[in-house]
Motif scaffolding. Structure first.
Motif, PDB file in Angstrom:
ATOM      1  N   ARG A   1      34.250  -1.831   2.727  1.00 46.54           N
ATOM      2  CA  ARG A   1      35.388  -1.570   1.857  1.00 46.54           C
ATOM      3  C   ARG A   1      36.624  -1.473   2.738  1.00 46.54           C
ATOM      4  O   ARG A   1      36.523  -1.214   3.941  1.00 46.54           O
ATOM      5  CB  ARG A   1      35.190  -0.274   1.074  1.00 46.54           C
TER       6      ARG A   1
ATOM      7  N   HIS B   1      28.137  -3.132   3.676  1.00 44.23           N
ATOM      8  CA  HIS B   1      28.804  -3.154   2.368  1.00 44.23           C
ATOM      9  C   HIS B   1      30.235  -2.649   2.567  1.00 44.23           C
ATOM     10  O   HIS B   1      30.571  -1.536   2.158  1.00 44.23           O
ATOM     11  CB  HIS B   1      28.062  -2.337   1.310  1.00 44.23           C
TER      12      HIS B   1
ATOM     13  N   SER C   1      29.778   2.485   5.285  1.00 43.99           N
ATOM     14  CA  SER C   1      28.720   3.473   5.451  1.00 43.99           C
ATOM     15  C   SER C   1      27.405   2.796   5.822  1.00 43.99           C
ATOM     16  O   SER C   1      27.034   1.770   5.253  1.00 43.99           O
ATOM     17  CB  SER C   1      28.539   4.267   4.161  1.00 43.99           C
TER      18      SER C   1
ATOM     19  N   GLU D   1      18.201   5.147   4.792  1.00 43.03           N
ATOM     20  CA  GLU D   1      18.182   6.236   3.819  1.00 43.03           C
ATOM     21  C   GLU D   1      19.016   7.409   4.334  1.00 43.03           C
ATOM     22  O   GLU D   1      19.158   7.607   5.548  1.00 43.03           O
ATOM     23  CB  GLU D   1      16.745   6.702   3.583  1.00 43.03           C
ATOM     24  N   GLN D   2      19.536   8.188   3.412  1.00 41.13           N
ATOM     25  CA  GLN D   2      20.277   9.383   3.779  1.00 41.13           C
ATOM     26  C   GLN D   2      19.318  10.384   4.446  1.00 41.13           C
ATOM     27  O   GLN D   2      18.112  10.376   4.183  1.00 41.13           O
ATOM     28  CB  GLN D   2      20.903  10.032   2.539  1.00 41.13           C
TER      29      GLN D   2
ATOM     30  N   ALA E   1      21.183  -1.056   6.138  1.00 42.85           N
ATOM     31  CA  ALA E   1      21.397   0.293   5.600  1.00 42.85           C
ATOM     32  C   ALA E   1      20.141   1.138   5.747  1.00 42.85           C
ATOM     33  O   ALA E   1      19.019   0.631   5.681  1.00 42.85           O
ATOM     34  CB  ALA E   1      21.810   0.208   4.138  1.00 42.85           C
TER      35      ALA E   1
ATOM     36  N   TYR F   1      24.639   4.134   5.231  1.00 43.05           N
ATOM     37  CA  TYR F   1      23.641   4.652   4.301  1.00 43.05           C
ATOM     38  C   TYR F   1      23.540   3.778   3.048  1.00 43.05           C
ATOM     39  O   TYR F   1      24.519   3.164   2.619  1.00 43.05           O
ATOM     40  CB  TYR F   1      23.999   6.083   3.885  1.00 43.05           C
ATOM     41  N   ARG F   2      22.364   3.769   2.459  1.00 45.46           N
ATOM     42  CA  ARG F   2      22.133   2.971   1.259  1.00 45.46           C
ATOM     43  C   ARG F   2      23.075   3.411   0.129  1.00 45.46           C
ATOM     44  O   ARG F   2      23.324   4.596  -0.071  1.00 45.46           O
ATOM     45  CB  ARG F   2      20.685   3.106   0.790  1.00 45.46           C
ATOM     46  N   ASN F   3      23.585   2.399  -0.580  1.00 44.07           N
ATOM     47  CA  ASN F   3      24.420   2.624  -1.767  1.00 44.07           C
ATOM     48  C   ASN F   3      25.707   3.383  -1.481  1.00 44.07           C
ATOM     49  O   ASN F   3      26.327   3.918  -2.406  1.00 44.07           O
ATOM     50  CB  ASN F   3      23.624   3.365  -2.849  1.00 44.07           C
ATOM     51  N   PHE F   4      26.104   3.423  -0.190  1.00 40.52           N
ATOM     52  CA  PHE F   4      27.364   4.082   0.183  1.00 40.52           C
ATOM     53  C   PHE F   4      27.385   5.534  -0.292  1.00 40.52           C
ATOM     54  O   PHE F   4      28.418   6.073  -0.692  1.00 40.52           O
ATOM     55  CB  PHE F   4      28.572   3.333  -0.398  1.00 40.52           C
ATOM     56  N   ARG F   5      26.247   6.216  -0.224  1.00 43.51           N
ATOM     57  CA  ARG F   5      26.155   7.609  -0.667  1.00 43.51           C
ATOM     58  C   ARG F   5      25.768   8.478   0.517  1.00 43.51           C
ATOM     59  O   ARG F   5      24.910   8.111   1.327  1.00 43.51           O
ATOM     60  CB  ARG F   5      25.117   7.749  -1.786  1.00 43.51           C
TER      61      ARG F   5
END
Length: 263
Positions: A99, A97, A137, A22-23, A20, A139-143
Motif C-alpha cells: 500500500r 500486498h 505488512s 501468520e500473526q 506472508a 503478516y497475512r491479510n495485513f492484520r
C-alpha cells in the motif's frame, strides 16, 4: 536461538521471500521485545550489504493513536534497499500486498544525538521533500497487533522522495493530494502529521535518545502519513502533490509507475 532471534529471522525471511506469515500469538512478546526483534531483523538486511538510511515514524495521527489505544508514536528503520526512484518504475513483485501513503520527508543537516526542542529542530534539518511510503505488512491479510507491527519494522517496505526544498514555511497546513492515474484517491493536509510535520523531528530525536541511538547528518526522517494508505496494483501511475503547486505554499510532487504483480 532466542525468542528475539527466532522472530527476527522469521520476519526477515517473510520480507526477503515475499511470503506472508501468520500473526504471532497474543502476548508472545512485549512492546520492548518487539523493538528488539525489529533491530535484529534489520540486522539481517545490513548483513546482506544494505546501509541504514534513516528512520520512519508511525501513528503520527492523533486519531490513529486513539484507534490503537496508545499514547505514543511507533517507529522503524530505513535502509538504502528500501529507496525507490522518484518518477521511476516500482516492481510490485518485490512486495507482498503493498500500500502507499503520502508523507513528508526531512533530510538531516547535523547529527541528531540527543532530544531536541521545537526551537532547535529546524537547525538540524537541511531540507524537506514530498514523499510516499510503501507499507507492506509481512503478516497475512495485513492484520496485526501493536507488538506485531513494531516487530515488523512498522510495515515499512519502500519509499519514494521528491525534490528537496528549504520552504519550511509551507509545512503547517499544506494540501496533500495523492492520485492514481490522475484521479484523487486520498486528499488531506500536512496538519494531520502531529499538527505540524516539524514536530516529527522533535519526536524522532526523543525516540532515538530513548533507544540510545543517534542519526547521522544526511539521514532521512519520514514524518508519518498525511492520509490513509491505498492498495497498489500493477500498471498505475501514482503521484503525490503537497501544496498548491505555485508560490510559497508549495513543496512539490513525487511520482512513480507500478509494474509487476504483488504476491
Amino acid at each position: 536461538m532466542s525468542l528475539i532471534d527466532d522472530a527476527a529471522a522469521l520476519l526477515d525471511s517473510a520480507a526477503f521471500g515475499r511470503e506472508a506469515i501468520e500473526q504471532f500469538p497474543p502476548g508472545h512478546f512485549t512492546l520492548a521485545q518487539a523493538y528488539d526483534i525489529q533491530r535484529a531483523s534489520i540486522a539481517h538486511r545490513l548483513s546482506r550489504g544494505e546501509v541504514l538510511k534513516g528512520i520512519k515514524l508511525g501513528f503520527t495521527s492523533r486519531a490513529k493513536m486513539v484507534q490503537m489505544g496508545i499514547d505514543s508514536l511507533i517507529w522503524g528503520l530505513l535502509t538504502d534497499g528500501m529507496v525507490e526512484e522518484d518518477g521511476g518504475v516500482v516492481d510490485l513483485g518485490r512486495y507482498i500486498h503493498p500500500r502507499v501513503e503520502p508523507e513528508v520527508c526531512f533530510l538531516t543537516r547535523k547529527a541528531i544525538d540527543g532530544p531536541l526542542t521545537s526551537l532547535e529542530a529546524a537547525d538540524f534539518i537541511e531540507a524537506v521533500a514530498p514523499a510516499m511510503e510503501i507499507i507492506d505488512s509481512r503478516y497475512r491479510n495485513f492484520r496485526f497487533s501493536l507488538e506485531d507491527v513494531v516487530a515488523d519494522n512498522c510495515s515499512s517496505a519502500g519509499l519514494v522522495v521528491g525534490g528537496w526544498s528549504r520552504n519550511f514555511d509551507a509545512l503547517g497546513n499544506a494540501g496533500v493530494r495523492m492520485q492514481f492515474d490522475g484521479r484523487d484517491v486520498q486528499v488531506g493536509s500536512t496538519r494531520a502529521i502531529l499538527g505540524q510535520p516539524m514536530r516529527s523531528v522533535v519526536q524522532a530525536s526523543r525516540l532515538l535518545h530513548g533507544a540510545q541511538m543517534s542519526l547521522p547528518a544526511g539521514s532521512l526522517i519520514m514524518a508519518g502519513a498525511a492520509t490513509a494508505a491505498e492498495a497498489l496494483r500493477p500498471g498505475v501511475h501514482v503521484e503525490c502533490r503537497i501544496g498548491t503547486g505555485t508560490g510559497s505554499a508549495s513543496l512539490g510532487n513525487v511520482a512513480f509507475v507500478t509494474s509487476g504483480a504483488a504476491a
